[in-house]
Design an enzyme around this catalytic site. Sequence first.
Site, PDB file in Angstrom:
ATOM      1  N   ASP A 171      -1.871  -8.859   5.976  1.00  0.00           N
ATOM      2  CA  ASP A 171      -3.006  -8.315   5.225  1.00  0.00           C
ATOM      3  C   ASP A 171      -4.274  -9.103   5.538  1.00  0.00           C
ATOM      4  O   ASP A 171      -4.226 -10.223   6.066  1.00  0.00           O
ATOM      5  CB  ASP A 171      -2.696  -8.375   3.724  1.00  0.00           C
ATOM      6  CG  ASP A 171      -3.362  -7.254   2.937  1.00  0.00           C
ATOM      7  OD1 ASP A 171      -4.322  -6.654   3.444  1.00  0.00           O
ATOM      8  OD2 ASP A 171      -2.912  -6.985   1.806  1.00  0.00           O
ATOM      9  N   LYS A 199       4.373  -7.980   6.531  1.00  0.00           N
ATOM     10  CA  LYS A 199       3.166  -7.221   6.188  1.00  0.00           C
ATOM     11  C   LYS A 199       1.980  -8.169   6.296  1.00  0.00           C
ATOM     12  O   LYS A 199       1.844  -9.098   5.518  1.00  0.00           O
ATOM     13  CB  LYS A 199       3.277  -6.650   4.771  1.00  0.00           C
ATOM     14  CG  LYS A 199       2.044  -5.874   4.317  1.00  0.00           C
ATOM     15  CD  LYS A 199       2.227  -5.303   2.915  1.00  0.00           C
ATOM     16  CE  LYS A 199       0.985  -4.550   2.451  1.00  0.00           C
ATOM     17  NZ  LYS A 199       1.165  -3.955   1.101  1.00  0.00           N
ATOM     18  N   ASP A 202       5.938  -8.416  -1.575  1.00  0.00           N
ATOM     19  CA  ASP A 202       4.494  -8.465  -1.366  1.00  0.00           C
ATOM     20  C   ASP A 202       3.903  -9.761  -1.933  1.00  0.00           C
ATOM     21  O   ASP A 202       4.618 -10.741  -2.164  1.00  0.00           O
ATOM     22  CB  ASP A 202       3.838  -7.216  -1.977  1.00  0.00           C
ATOM     23  CG  ASP A 202       2.569  -6.796  -1.252  1.00  0.00           C
ATOM     24  OD1 ASP A 202       1.539  -7.471  -1.417  1.00  0.00           O
ATOM     25  OD2 ASP A 202       2.607  -5.781  -0.527  1.00  0.00           O
ATOM     26  N   ASP A 212      -4.768   1.639   0.134  1.00  0.00           N
ATOM     27  CA  ASP A 212      -4.100   1.187  -1.087  1.00  0.00           C
ATOM     28  C   ASP A 212      -3.959   2.318  -2.095  1.00  0.00           C
ATOM     29  O   ASP A 212      -3.227   2.184  -3.081  1.00  0.00           O
ATOM     30  CB  ASP A 212      -4.887   0.041  -1.724  1.00  0.00           C
ATOM     31  CG  ASP A 212      -4.717  -1.274  -0.974  1.00  0.00           C
ATOM     32  OD1 ASP A 212      -3.757  -1.395  -0.199  1.00  0.00           O
ATOM     33  OD2 ASP A 212      -5.559  -2.173  -1.154  1.00  0.00           O
ATOM     34  N   ARG A 266     -13.076 -11.198  -3.298  1.00  0.00           N
ATOM     35  CA  ARG A 266     -11.696 -11.218  -3.838  1.00  0.00           C
ATOM     36  C   ARG A 266     -11.223 -12.661  -4.059  1.00  0.00           C
ATOM     37  O   ARG A 266     -10.074 -12.992  -3.803  1.00  0.00           O
ATOM     38  CB  ARG A 266     -10.725 -10.451  -2.942  1.00  0.00           C
ATOM     39  CG  ARG A 266      -9.427 -10.033  -3.664  1.00  0.00           C
ATOM     40  CD  ARG A 266      -8.503  -9.259  -2.746  1.00  0.00           C
ATOM     41  NE  ARG A 266      -7.301  -8.810  -3.430  1.00  0.00           N
ATOM     42  CZ  ARG A 266      -6.084  -9.333  -3.248  1.00  0.00           C
ATOM     43  NH1 ARG A 266      -5.902 -10.331  -2.410  1.00  0.00           N
ATOM     44  NH2 ARG A 266      -5.045  -8.850  -3.903  1.00  0.00           N
ATOM     45  N   CYS A 308      -2.259  -4.208   7.831  1.00  0.00           N
ATOM     46  CA  CYS A 308      -2.871  -3.893   6.542  1.00  0.00           C
ATOM     47  C   CYS A 308      -4.145  -4.701   6.398  1.00  0.00           C
ATOM     48  O   CYS A 308      -4.211  -5.845   6.857  1.00  0.00           O
ATOM     49  CB  CYS A 308      -1.905  -4.219   5.397  1.00  0.00           C
ATOM     50  SG  CYS A 308      -2.557  -3.856   3.745  1.00  0.00           S
TER      51      CYS A 308
END
Length: 732
Positions: free
Chosen positions: A470, A468, A354, A540, A434, A518
């Site tokens: 995101d 993945k 990740d 999450d 973020r 995601c």
Amino acid sequence: MRLFSILIFLFAATNLFAEQQEKAIQIHTDKLSMVFSVREDGKVYFQYFGDKISSDLAVFSERQKNPYYGESAEPELLVAYGGRNAFEPALRLVHSDGALTTDLIYVSDVNVIVDDNVNETIIRFKDKIYPVFVDIHFKVYQKENIICEHIVIQNEGENEVVIEKMASSSFTIHSSSYYLTHFSGAWAAEMQRYEEKLTPGIKNIETKKGIRTTQSESPSFLLSLNGTANENYGEVYAGSLAWSGNYQLSFELDECGVLHVLGGMNPFASAWHLAKGESISTPEMVLTYSSEGIGQISRNYHDWCRKYSLQHGDQIRPIVLNSWEGAYFSFNEETITGMIDNASEMGIEMFVLDDGWFGNKYPRNSDKAGLGDWQPNVTKLPRGINYLAKYAVDKGLKFGIWIEPEMVNPDSELAKKHPEWIVKSGDREILKIRNQWMLDLSNPEVQDFVVETFDNVMALSPYISYVKWDANRHVTGVGSDYLSPDRQSHFWIAYIKGLYSAYDRIRAKYPETTIQLCSSGGGRLDFGALSYHDEFWPSDNTNPLNRIFIQYGTNLFFPAIATASHVSTSPNHQTGMVTPLKFRFDVAMSGRLGMELQPKDITGNDRVFATKAIETYKTIRPLVQFGDLYRLISPYQEGGWTSLMYVNKQKSQAVFFAYSTEFHERTKFFECRLNGLDPSKRYKITELNVVGGRKYFWGDNKTFSGEELMRKGVELDIRSCYDSAVLLLTEI
């Protein structure tokens, strides 16, 4: 000259309908029908949507003067602003002369056979005066009983037309009462179910976030007639918009008691300028109907999704260990190889690295830097990604990696090199969420960068087989350096179309790569984005109690095969809740099983149980991933229990899950009727995931008839909070 042109178009339109006969346009699946009537004045009216009609449909071609409709209230198939209807319009245009009204008349209809299961009906309309054409497309999936609707608007005139609103779908229902089920939530609490009785006026469900649009509201809905939605009986309509940007669902209950349903892209700040010869297509609204409750609605969607709206929907999904909650940003090569070693020993099949693996000048040691600089961090991973990927493959695992290519940190080489690629409103401050900004995917250069990023990440190792993808923020301070000043309102649509264009190119180059959808969890869960992905991350929040509710709402529309459901540590990192390992596994095994923890922390008897549970899941996952879902007890129902089961198409095997979500005193006991079985067959029941010999079902290894299981049910001794049971049923 302008008057002369108008007269020509009026003459042409009049000739089109001079000999127009009333007719019915019929759309059918194996079990559903839609019927529209074309009147002699060129208007098309919505007549019927429901169970398949096998009788003579001539009645639908007759002009019906229903007493509850006034002259201005008949339900047109496509309501354009400016007609007699005063309802919320599906289409609103501004013509080059400033005219705000549009008057559409029928031109033609055609049915195109795609294959033995799919056909498409296209109904063409034209404005009476202006050279604007509108096509309504109904793509029909016979066996799955799904109808996908969208519209295409084409400007054949010399001058620009401005589209102020363009819905994908509209239909009308007449009933005594209507109950809307919609979904809302927030980060770590996605797809929470809400149901309400609709009252006169307009109820809107909408978002203006631009991306990550399903983390709060959802473009999926259920409409139950004459009572709240029931699992196994009652009329239910359902829709789910296949669009990843701003959307608006509108439910208007008029003075006649008729419900008008609209769905499509949100018109907020999204005026679209359509130049000469240009056309634009709206996203599809995925529709279905059931007179047998919401259970059949879900099974329709799941069958259709696995076959038509999911990458590799016919292939078993592997068991995944994701590194995030086990390592976060603080890892090195030894941390990762250790996780791979433990995963291999436990029978896990895929390891996913990740966030935190990239960035050198601005190392990705937190979420404050490095995003956009997609080179491996040489301090953490001196031998690079290929070393880890090959290490995993040599241990018998596949290897995957995390990216977030739509975003950038201010502290990154990319942000400093290409400030013109950042989404921003002129000279105003660029707002961070973020600690990151957004890249402007309305810009073809940024689309190229996203595709190149995927290329470069895949080139890090030939052993990467999973990505993945995101996206951890939504749109604020909207604006584009690429779009011209008079086209800034195109951003909301152009961004998503740019994203889809990048997806198209990536999928063409990497058809076999598994890609997870995601977006801060379930922030981009819709059939538009899902069609490019193999699975999604629903939330999450990995706490099993919360996941029961999140996955309940999610799986009303989206199938278990795509629902990544991970076992995490206890206490849970999001909630601090302490739950038994068995409960965590029993919940996660009702989706695509994975793990989200540091596996070396599972020791002793827990290690033995986890390894056995992983082995057990491999035997039942064809049932979970391809079986028909039957929800038996809703987690929203009073009582503190919930249960569901999956049954294969042959009805020869099933797997049943039951969970206790509250404490129950000794006088209370769990009893549940099963569903979806063949009453004439006999089934042996085996309890799975047993810990220390403690069984919750008295009939373990006994045989029962399908009729008994569906009429009488099963009794389980699950009384304490977080007790759970999994039963395998096998025909003998």
